[in-house]
Design an enzyme around this catalytic site. Structure first.
Site, mmCIF file in Angstrom:
data_model
loop_
_atom_site.group_PDB
_atom_site.id
_atom_site.type_symbol
_atom_site.label_atom_id
_atom_site.label_comp_id
_atom_site.label_asym_id
_atom_site.label_seq_id
_atom_site.Cartn_x
_atom_site.Cartn_y
_atom_site.Cartn_z
ATOM 1 N N ASN A 72 -44.749 -9.177 3.306
ATOM 2 C CA ASN A 72 -45.826 -9.553 2.240
ATOM 3 C C ASN A 72 -46.584 -8.269 2.018
ATOM 4 O O ASN A 72 -47.263 -8.062 0.755
ATOM 5 C CB ASN A 72 -46.318 -10.713 2.674
ATOM 6 C CG ASN A 72 -45.804 -12.271 2.330
ATOM 7 O OD1 ASN A 72 -45.926 -12.552 1.116
ATOM 8 N ND2 ASN A 72 -45.400 -12.776 3.131
ATOM 9 N N GLN A 128 -45.819 -18.481 7.412
ATOM 10 C CA GLN A 128 -45.910 -17.785 6.386
ATOM 11 C C GLN A 128 -47.433 -17.302 6.024
ATOM 12 O O GLN A 128 -48.290 -18.221 6.247
ATOM 13 C CB GLN A 128 -45.414 -18.368 5.055
ATOM 14 C CG GLN A 128 -46.051 -17.853 3.775
ATOM 15 C CD GLN A 128 -45.516 -16.650 3.285
ATOM 16 O OE1 GLN A 128 -46.160 -15.380 3.483
ATOM 17 N NE2 GLN A 128 -44.652 -16.689 2.454
ATOM 18 N N ARG A 140 -49.013 -16.112 3.876
ATOM 19 C CA ARG A 140 -49.487 -16.111 2.417
ATOM 20 C C ARG A 140 -49.627 -17.687 2.116
ATOM 21 O O ARG A 140 -48.930 -18.522 2.243
ATOM 22 C CB ARG A 140 -48.466 -15.746 1.459
ATOM 23 C CG ARG A 140 -49.070 -15.533 -0.043
ATOM 24 C CD ARG A 140 -48.066 -15.067 -0.987
ATOM 25 N NE ARG A 140 -48.430 -14.884 -2.337
ATOM 26 C CZ ARG A 140 -48.060 -14.427 -3.385
ATOM 27 N NH1 ARG A 140 -46.917 -13.640 -3.301
ATOM 28 N NH2 ARG A 140 -48.589 -14.288 -4.479
ATOM 29 N N GLY A 153 -31.902 -14.323 -14.378
ATOM 30 C CA GLY A 153 -31.149 -14.880 -12.988
ATOM 31 C C GLY A 153 -31.699 -14.413 -11.741
ATOM 32 O O GLY A 153 -32.899 -13.447 -12.101
ATOM 33 N N GLN A 161 -32.582 -10.655 -6.493
ATOM 34 C CA GLN A 161 -32.894 -10.353 -5.121
ATOM 35 C C GLN A 161 -32.739 -11.549 -4.517
ATOM 36 O O GLN A 161 -33.475 -12.599 -4.645
ATOM 37 C CB GLN A 161 -34.270 -9.650 -4.944
ATOM 38 C CG GLN A 161 -34.516 -9.238 -3.570
ATOM 39 C CD GLN A 161 -35.819 -8.303 -3.243
ATOM 40 O OE1 GLN A 161 -36.563 -8.895 -3.575
ATOM 41 N NE2 GLN A 161 -35.349 -7.121 -2.756
ATOM 42 N N GLY A 188 -39.339 -14.252 0.644
ATOM 43 C CA GLY A 188 -38.889 -14.936 -0.598
ATOM 44 C C GLY A 188 -39.466 -16.248 -1.135
ATOM 45 O O GLY A 188 -38.674 -16.843 -1.867
ATOM 46 N N GLU A 189 -40.417 -16.563 -0.589
ATOM 47 C CA GLU A 189 -41.088 -17.953 -0.896
ATOM 48 C C GLU A 189 -41.411 -18.018 -2.310
ATOM 49 O O GLU A 189 -41.174 -19.144 -2.902
ATOM 50 C CB GLU A 189 -42.075 -18.199 0.080
ATOM 51 C CG GLU A 189 -42.436 -19.816 -0.319
ATOM 52 C CD GLU A 189 -43.546 -20.389 0.790
ATOM 53 O OE1 GLU A 189 -44.268 -21.103 0.589
ATOM 54 O OE2 GLU A 189 -43.701 -19.931 1.861
ATOM 55 N N ARG A 190 -42.009 -16.943 -2.733
ATOM 56 C CA ARG A 190 -42.331 -17.075 -4.344
ATOM 57 C C ARG A 190 -41.155 -17.375 -5.008
ATOM 58 O O ARG A 190 -41.115 -18.039 -6.187
ATOM 59 C CB ARG A 190 -43.089 -15.833 -4.756
ATOM 60 C CG ARG A 190 -44.469 -15.623 -4.425
ATOM 61 C CD ARG A 190 -45.202 -14.472 -5.151
ATOM 62 N NE ARG A 190 -45.066 -14.820 -6.469
ATOM 63 C CZ ARG A 190 -44.566 -13.806 -7.456
ATOM 64 N NH1 ARG A 190 -43.905 -13.054 -7.036
ATOM 65 N NH2 ARG A 190 -44.876 -14.066 -8.669
ATOM 66 N N ARG A 191 -40.100 -16.703 -4.684
ATOM 67 C CA ARG A 191 -38.781 -16.725 -5.559
ATOM 68 C C ARG A 191 -38.129 -18.295 -5.576
ATOM 69 O O ARG A 191 -37.611 -18.751 -6.326
ATOM 70 C CB ARG A 191 -37.791 -15.567 -5.157
ATOM 71 C CG ARG A 191 -38.017 -14.241 -5.773
ATOM 72 C CD ARG A 191 -37.193 -13.362 -4.850
ATOM 73 N NE ARG A 191 -37.981 -12.888 -3.892
ATOM 74 C CZ ARG A 191 -37.373 -12.584 -2.719
ATOM 75 N NH1 ARG A 191 -36.052 -12.100 -2.806
ATOM 76 N NH2 ARG A 191 -38.039 -11.957 -1.781
#
Length: 323
Positions: A155, A80, A82, A101, A104, A120-123
């Protein structure tokens, strides 16, 4: 390792990850209920293969093919690009997921044990903050190369990377996977000069890179500093930019002056605007003493001068009446 033809056609970015997948946003409370009603009794696995089969059997897929996977079976992407995640923004995202919810799905790829995040690591991090047990995911079969490239592209298209992280990702695409700058340009949807200028940021001194990563100087400032050959001048002007809010044009001007007189960059202060000078004069008239505005980016200080104990007491009383 040279990049494969398949990986060099990854310019579709997020489309390549998600395709036409859509999921119905489920309120967090319903998600929680659904998560708690599903149990995963995984038998002890003798091999990684049987473990993965057990996982697939216990995953739940909706009509669009999105799987709801145990959040503890998911790990971050080792490649990653980021590295920095704003805790305040993560908390805001977590609250949004709690209310509406996870709209995505997160993109994963299977590993010997569990799954690795492609996008989607932030999610995923935000979902962990509110203790979700299962989250919607899409599984993609990707090589290590495709995984890293898509993580960078995702990203960059979302503009989630700071300038240094972005430059590091581009460098990895070139050095690790053998892409040319032209191929990187096509893949991430940026111009060739953009790629070249981005890579130049990695040659900046560490203190300047740190200020850029922290957002104390902008990408434009960093690029202007990268054009300066003298490292000491780069550091001086970077610190002054963070403290005084120098513009890119001021940096370029001071850099030119520093070539003739290296000490001039640290000596000369930023010129105040007409508005700042007028405000100082208004405050001086209102308070009856000299007032100095010191700007530091979007923040700053107001310095009020006094020349005796009596004058200090007068100013204090005057300021109290303003409240």
């Amino acid at each position: 390792m040279a990049a494969s033809k398949k990986s060099r056609g990854l310019g579709r970015g997020l489309d390549a990850l998600f395709g036409d997948v859509e999921i119905n946003p489920t309120p967090a409370k319903e998600n929680k209920k659904e998560n708690e009603s599903v149990t995963e009794d995984k038998p002890a696995a003798d091999t990684n293969k049987s473990e993965n089969k057990s996982q697939v059997k216990n995953e739940e897929a909706d009509e669009s093919g999105v799987l709801y996977i145990d959040i503890n079976d998911i790990k971050p992407n080792a490649t990653q690009p980021r590295k920095h995640f704003d805790e305040e923004k993560l908390q805001e995202l977590a609250e949004s997921i709690k209310q509406h919810g996870l709209i995505q799905p997160i993109v994963l790829r299977k590993m010997d044990k569990g799954y690795e995040i492609v996008a989607g690591e932030r999610r995923w991090r935000a979902a962990r903050l509110i203790a979700l047990k299962k989250i919607p995911c899409i599984i993609r079969e990707l090589s290590d190369e495709e995984n890293m490239l898509l993580a960078i592209i995702e990203n960059m298209q979302r503009e989630d990377l700071n300038p240094i992280e972005e430059a590091e990702g581009i460098k990895q695409m070139i050095e690790t996977y053998g892409l040319t700058q032209e191929q990187v340009s096509i893949s991430v949807g940026k111009s060739r000069p953009y790629i070249t200028n981005s890579l130049r940021l990695l040659k900046l001194p560490e203190v300047v890179r740190n200020l850029t990563e922290a957002g104390k100087i902008t990408t434009g400032h960093a690029r202007a500093l990268a054009a300066i050959k003298d490292e000491n001048t780069q550091i001086i002007l970077a610190n002054r930019t963070a403290e005084e809010g120098l513009s890119v044009r001021q940096i370029e001007k001071l850099a030119g002056e520093a070539k003739k007189d290296p000490k001039k960059a640290s000596r000369k202060k930023a010129q105040k605007s007409a508005d700042e000078k007028r405000l100082e004069e208004d405050l001086k008239n209102a308070l009856g003493t000299k007032v100095n505005l010191k700007k530091s980016g979007k923040k700053g200080k107001i310095e009020i001068e006094y020349y005796s104990r009596e004058e200090l007491e007068r100013l204090i009383e005057l300021l109290k009446t303003l409240g």
